[in-house]
Every structure is written in structure tokens, then in C-alpha cells.
Enzyme design. Structure first.
Site, PDB file in Angstrom:
ATOM      1  CB  SER A 118      -4.531  -2.362  -4.166  1.00  0.00           C
ATOM      2  OG  SER A 118      -5.870  -2.371  -3.405  1.00  0.00           O
ATOM      3  CG  ASN A 138      -0.046   0.509  -0.077  1.00  0.00           C
ATOM      4  OD1 ASN A 138      -0.303   1.209  -0.143  1.00  0.00           O
ATOM      5  ND2 ASN A 138       0.940  -0.717  -0.653  1.00  0.00           N
ATOM      6  CE1 TYR A 172      -0.171  11.145  -3.739  1.00  0.00           C
ATOM      7  CE2 TYR A 172       1.771  11.777  -2.427  1.00  0.00           C
ATOM      8  CZ  TYR A 172       0.912  10.863  -2.732  1.00  0.00           C
ATOM      9  OH  TYR A 172       0.043   9.929  -1.495  1.00  0.00           O
TER      10      TYR A 172
HETATM   11  P1  NDP Z   1      -1.170  -1.795  -6.033  1.00  0.00           P
HETATM   12  O1  NDP Z   1      -0.150  -1.137  -7.748  1.00  0.00           O
HETATM   13  O2  NDP Z   1      -1.376  -2.903  -5.452  1.00  0.00           O
HETATM   14  O3  NDP Z   1      -2.342  -2.274  -6.634  1.00  0.00           O
HETATM   15  C1  NDP Z   1      -3.740  -1.167  -8.243  1.00  0.00           C
HETATM   16  C2  NDP Z   1      -4.339  -2.086  -8.349  1.00  0.00           C
HETATM   17  O4  NDP Z   1      -5.603  -1.068  -9.090  1.00  0.00           O
HETATM   18  C3  NDP Z   1      -4.864  -3.433  -8.731  1.00  0.00           C
HETATM   19  O5  NDP Z   1      -5.379  -4.114  -7.850  1.00  0.00           O
HETATM   20  C4  NDP Z   1      -4.889  -3.150 -10.087  1.00  0.00           C
HETATM   21  O6  NDP Z   1      -6.045  -3.960 -10.713  1.00  0.00           O
HETATM   22  C5  NDP Z   1      -6.130  -1.801  -9.618  1.00  0.00           C
HETATM   23  N1  NDP Z   1      -6.052  -1.283 -10.972  1.00  0.00           N
HETATM   24  C6  NDP Z   1      -4.944  -0.961 -12.510  1.00  0.00           C
HETATM   25  N2  NDP Z   1      -6.034  -0.560 -13.755  1.00  0.00           N
HETATM   26  C7  NDP Z   1      -7.119  -0.086 -13.192  1.00  0.00           C
HETATM   27  C8  NDP Z   1      -8.249   0.332 -13.694  1.00  0.00           C
HETATM   28  N3  NDP Z   1      -8.144   0.934 -14.919  1.00  0.00           N
HETATM   29  N4  NDP Z   1      -9.135  -0.121 -13.524  1.00  0.00           N
HETATM   30  C9  NDP Z   1      -9.466  -0.888 -12.492  1.00  0.00           C
HETATM   31  N5  NDP Z   1      -8.771  -1.096 -11.539  1.00  0.00           N
HETATM   32  C10 NDP Z   1      -7.611  -0.907 -12.011  1.00  0.00           C
HETATM   33  O7  NDP Z   1      -1.591  -0.347  -5.538  1.00  0.00           O
HETATM   34  P2  NDP Z   1      -1.677   0.219  -4.235  1.00  0.00           P
HETATM   35  O8  NDP Z   1      -1.825  -0.870  -3.298  1.00  0.00           O
HETATM   36  O9  NDP Z   1      -0.244   0.449  -3.731  1.00  0.00           O
HETATM   37  O10 NDP Z   1      -2.201   1.279  -4.346  1.00  0.00           O
HETATM   38  C11 NDP Z   1      -3.693   1.285  -4.685  1.00  0.00           C
HETATM   39  C12 NDP Z   1      -4.172   3.083  -5.207  1.00  0.00           C
HETATM   40  O11 NDP Z   1      -3.701   3.075  -3.704  1.00  0.00           O
HETATM   41  C13 NDP Z   1      -2.976   3.588  -5.978  1.00  0.00           C
HETATM   42  O12 NDP Z   1      -3.955   4.577  -6.692  1.00  0.00           O
HETATM   43  C14 NDP Z   1      -2.868   4.694  -4.246  1.00  0.00           C
HETATM   44  O13 NDP Z   1      -2.103   6.209  -4.724  1.00  0.00           O
HETATM   45  C15 NDP Z   1      -3.301   4.599  -4.041  1.00  0.00           C
HETATM   46  N6  NDP Z   1      -3.149   4.455  -2.114  1.00  0.00           N
HETATM   47  C16 NDP Z   1      -3.566   5.785  -1.420  1.00  0.00           C
HETATM   48  C17 NDP Z   1      -3.655   6.326  -0.548  1.00  0.00           C
HETATM   49  C18 NDP Z   1      -4.415   7.624   0.228  1.00  0.00           C
HETATM   50  O14 NDP Z   1      -4.140   8.113   1.735  1.00  0.00           O
HETATM   51  N7  NDP Z   1      -4.469   8.006  -0.750  1.00  0.00           N
HETATM   52  C19 NDP Z   1      -2.510   5.247   0.529  1.00  0.00           C
HETATM   53  C20 NDP Z   1      -1.990   4.413  -0.527  1.00  0.00           C
HETATM   54  C21 NDP Z   1      -2.731   4.020  -1.135  1.00  0.00           C
HETATM   55  P3  NDP Z   1      -5.640  -5.748 -10.866  1.00  0.00           P
HETATM   56  O15 NDP Z   1      -4.961  -6.508  -9.173  1.00  0.00           O
HETATM   57  O16 NDP Z   1      -6.767  -5.936 -10.960  1.00  0.00           O
HETATM   58  O17 NDP Z   1      -4.645  -5.016 -11.777  1.00  0.00           O
END
Ligand code: NDP
Length: 356
Positions: A168, A141, A57
Site C-alpha cells: 500500500s 500516507n 468515516y
Molecule cells: P492503497 O490503495 O495504496 O493500498 C491498499 C492495499 O491494500 C494494497 O496494497 C492492497 O494489496 C491491499 N489490499 C486490498 N484488499 C486487500 C485484502 N482483501 N486483503 C489484504 N490486502 C488487501 O491504500 P493506502 O495506502 O492509501 O491505504 C491503506 C489503508 O490504510 C486503507 O485502509 C486506509 O484507509 C488506511 N489508512 C489509514 C490511516 C490512519 O490514520 N488510520 C492513514 C492512511 C491510510 P495489493 O498490493 O495486493 O493490491
């Protein structure tokens, strides 16, 4: 003095094998004038916390001999977000009193710990009118969802946005903040056995429409979406997934739209049709809330204030976490390490929050 414990790493690697617990003493009776001592109320395990331990990261705390007292070798403390309670204040601290709640003012804070000693400037006060879960998870988030919905396109009530990874924590916050702003949302989720339950859940949060990745990839289904839009064009897309999911998402955007990529959950590159750039004037950008702290002065505090107001107004439902209770009075280094090792393993199944 209090015995503080923190989850640390001395080198980058796979989190479960890399993290350790370090304990040390904080002397609450000999604080510098601006110092505060806090005890942790709750901290989440976020994807970026894991990526920091892996060393992949871009924003990371230094692995340093100064990160904590009594270290045997240079270390960094895991975790960025959390909710803390003030338990002692230095003689010149006027903005906090014992019992106040606060969150880290900056990233790379090292939140996976029982206590922390720091300057009062390292904390932002939060009111106790909101829940522990909300307060402990406000700065990443929901704040990301808020910025994506408000910083890039001037969306007006009735306008549409589209997002994948809609289940998510970011996606769920976007649904609710979007609803508060009067926006319509088209939400893409992965298919599952209990899809009807998830659709009902997201609809109850305020999602206008929820579709599966199968629908997202289907040309035929495009007609249904067109009928929902009823002549409107989608102006903003939020991509959490990458791969073919973002291809389908981008095809649903209207002319001159903005596509923001903030996550790569599928671990696949962002694949976008050339025609969208040429004929629809698509703008595709990255979004990083940590980058915005430097790029957009005051964005962190302003966003937290705006999200706080929505939480206080009841616009955001209690975020869903798998909660583990770490009882500070009978913790040992081994017990705290076990809680976080288990939390890391379980974070593949659902969001984890450690409560103290
Ligand atoms: P969560 O753990 O709440 O959610 C992860 C989500 O990803 C779930 O809904 C899951 O789907 C989905 N998922 C997991 N694997 C896959 C896949 N192979 N294909 C499609 N969907 C998938 O995560 P967060 O809300 O905390 O974070 C989500 C993303 O956002 C992360 O990558 C995080 O690093 C990023 N993020 C980036 C930020 C930025 O500033 N750029 C800030 C905050 C977060 P399902 O519901 O079906 O299980």
C-alpha cells in the site's frame, strides 16, 4: 472572476451514484484582506475520501448550505488532500505570494475541485523542490507511516518492524522511512503471479525481507524468519489488513511489542491469540492520523516537515499513481464529474491522482 468547479455530495451514499459537480464564480478582485484564491495542481483519491462520501468515516465535513457559493441545496465537497497554487492574495496576506505551492492545513478540506477561496490560515506552504505527486500526497500516507514508526516504540537502528499491506502507499512509505531510520522491515504482501517483481520492487525501496500471506500463515516458515532475525525480536507491528493476516503478523512479534491497526483492507476483524496478550505482554492499539491532530498538538505540521525533509533528501521515491489529466481550460461540469467517477471506479485497481 474565475469559474470554479467542485465535486460535491448532498447526501451520503455510494460514491459513483452520489457525487455531482457544482460550478460557481470566485471574484478574485474583491478578496477579504486574509483571503487567498488557489487553483488545484493535483489531488488523490484516498480510501478515507470514499468512506466520507459513504458517510461511514468518523471525521467528515458538514453537509451545509455554506460550504460553497451558489449551492442549490446543502452539500459537502469531496476530498481531503491535494496540492494547490496561489493565484490571488488579499491585501494583508504576507506569507504567500502568487505562484506559491500549498497544501491544506486541516482535514475535511474539500480538495476535489479546480479552485478554492479561503483564508491564508487554511494552507501550509510547500517548497517547489519536491514533485507534484509527493506534495499532493504528503499529509496522509507517508505522514501516517512516519508517525507509526516514531511515536510508539523507541526503535533504534538495527531494530525490526513488521507490516502487512506492505505494497500500500502507507506500506511503501514505511519501508523507505524505516530504511532511512536504519530499521529492518519484514513486509507481508498478497501473493500474485508476478510476486518476484513485487519483491524486487519493495526490496529496491529498502525492504529488508518480503514474504507472502501464505508464508505469513505458515508455521513451517516461522523457522526461516527466526533465522533472518538472528536473535533479535520484532518490536512494532503495523496492521493494514485485519483477519488472519494480522493473526500471523502478531505471532511474529517479540515480547512487549506494540501492534498498531491503521486499516482494515480485508474488511475482517482483528483476530489476536489470547496467549500473545498474557505471555508476551502484547499491546494492541489503533492508529488514526486524523485523531492525532487533536490528541498530539502540532503533530500534523511537525510530521509534514519531517517527511518533507526526507523527500527533499531523496529518501522517498516518487509515489506511484494512475494519473488523469483534467485540463481546466476545456472542463465542463460533466467532464470533471466523469473524471472523478472514473477515478473512483479505477481506485479499486490502483491509486488515483487527478492532475489539473
Ligand atoms: P492503497 O490503495 O495504496 O493500498 C491498499 C492495499 O491494500 C494494497 O496494497 C492492497 O494489496 C491491499 N489490499 C486490498 N484488499 C486487500 C485484502 N482483501 N486483503 C489484504 N490486502 C488487501 O491504500 P493506502 O495506502 O492509501 O491505504 C491503506 C489503508 O490504510 C486503507 O485502509 C486506509 O484507509 C488506511 N489508512 C489509514 C490511516 C490512519 O490514520 N488510520 C492513514 C492512511 C491510510 P495489493 O498490493 O495486493 O493490491
Amino acid at each position: 472572476s474565475v469559474t470554479a468547479r467542485a465535486i460535491i455530495y448532498n447526501a451520503y451514499g455510494e460514491p459513483a451514484e452520489t457525487i455531482k459537480c457544482h460550478s460557481y464564480k470566485i471574484d478574485v478582485d474583491s478578496l477579504k484582506p486574509d483571503d487567498v484564491v488557489v487553483e488545484t495542481v493535483a489531488c488523490p483519491i484516498n480510501p478515507s475520501d470514499i468512506n466520507q462520501i459513504q458517510g461511514v468515516y468518523p471525521s467528515r465535513p458538514p453537509i451545509s448550505a455554506d460550504s460553497l457559493p451558489e449551492l442549490k441545496s446543502p452539500a459537502a465537497v469531496c476530498g481531503n488532500e491535494g496540492l494547490f497554487k496561489i493565484i490571488a492574495t488579499g491585501s494583508k496576506v504576507s506569507n504567500f505570494k502568487k505562484g506559491d505551492w500549498c497544501i491544506p492545513a486541516n482535514v475535511n478540506f474539500g480538495s476535489w475541485c479546480t479552485h478554492k477561496l479561503g483564508s491564508d490560515k487554511e494552507f501550509i506552504k510547500v517548497p517547489q523542490t519536491i514533485s507534484v505527486n509527493h506534495a499532493a500526497t504528503i499529509s496522509v500516507n507517508p505522514s501516517s507511516a512516519y508517525q507509526m514508526l516514531t511515536y510508539f516504540e523507541e526503535l533504534k537502528p538495527g531494530d525490526w518492524f513488521i507490516q502487512n499491506g506492505a505494497n500500500s502507499q502507507v506500506g511503501r512509505a514505511a519501508i523507505q522511512i524505516g530504511k532511512k531510520l536504519g530499521l529492518n522491515s519484514l513486509n507481508i504482501v498478497r501473493n500474485r503471479d508476478d510476486i518476484d517483481e513485487l519483491v524486487a520492487d519493495l526490496t529496491a525501496l529498502g525492504a529488508t525481507k518480503v514474504i507472502t500471506e501464505d508464508d505469513n500463515g505458515s508455521k513451517e516458515f516461522g523457522k526461516t524468519i527466526k533465522s533472518w532475525l538472528n536473535g533479535k525480536q520484532i518490536k512494532l507491528g503495523m496492521n493494514c489488513v485485519g483477519g488472519s493476516s494480522v493473526t500471523g503478523l502478531a505471532r511474529k512479534l517479540g515480547p512487549d511489542a506494540t501492534l498498531l491497526t491503521y486499516g482494515g483492507m480485508s474488511m475482517k476483524p482483528v483476530i489476536l491469540p489470547t496467549s500473545l496478550f498474557i505471555f508476551k505482554n502484547l499491546t494492541a492499539k489503533g492508529f488514526w492520523i486524523t485523531g492525532n491532530i487533536k490528541r498530539i498538538p502540532n503533530s500534523r505540521i511537525d510530521t509534514i516537515k519531517a517527511v518533507l525533509k526526507m523527500i527533499e533528501d531523496g529518501d522517498l521515491a516518487e509515489p506511484k499513481y494512475d494519473e488523469t489529466k483534467a485540463k481546466v481550460s476545456d472542463l465542463t461540469d460533466e467532464k470533471l464529474l466523469h473524471i472523478f467517477t472514473a477515478g473512483l471506479a479505477n481506485s479499486k485497481k490502483g491509486k488515483q491522482l487527478v492532475l489539473f
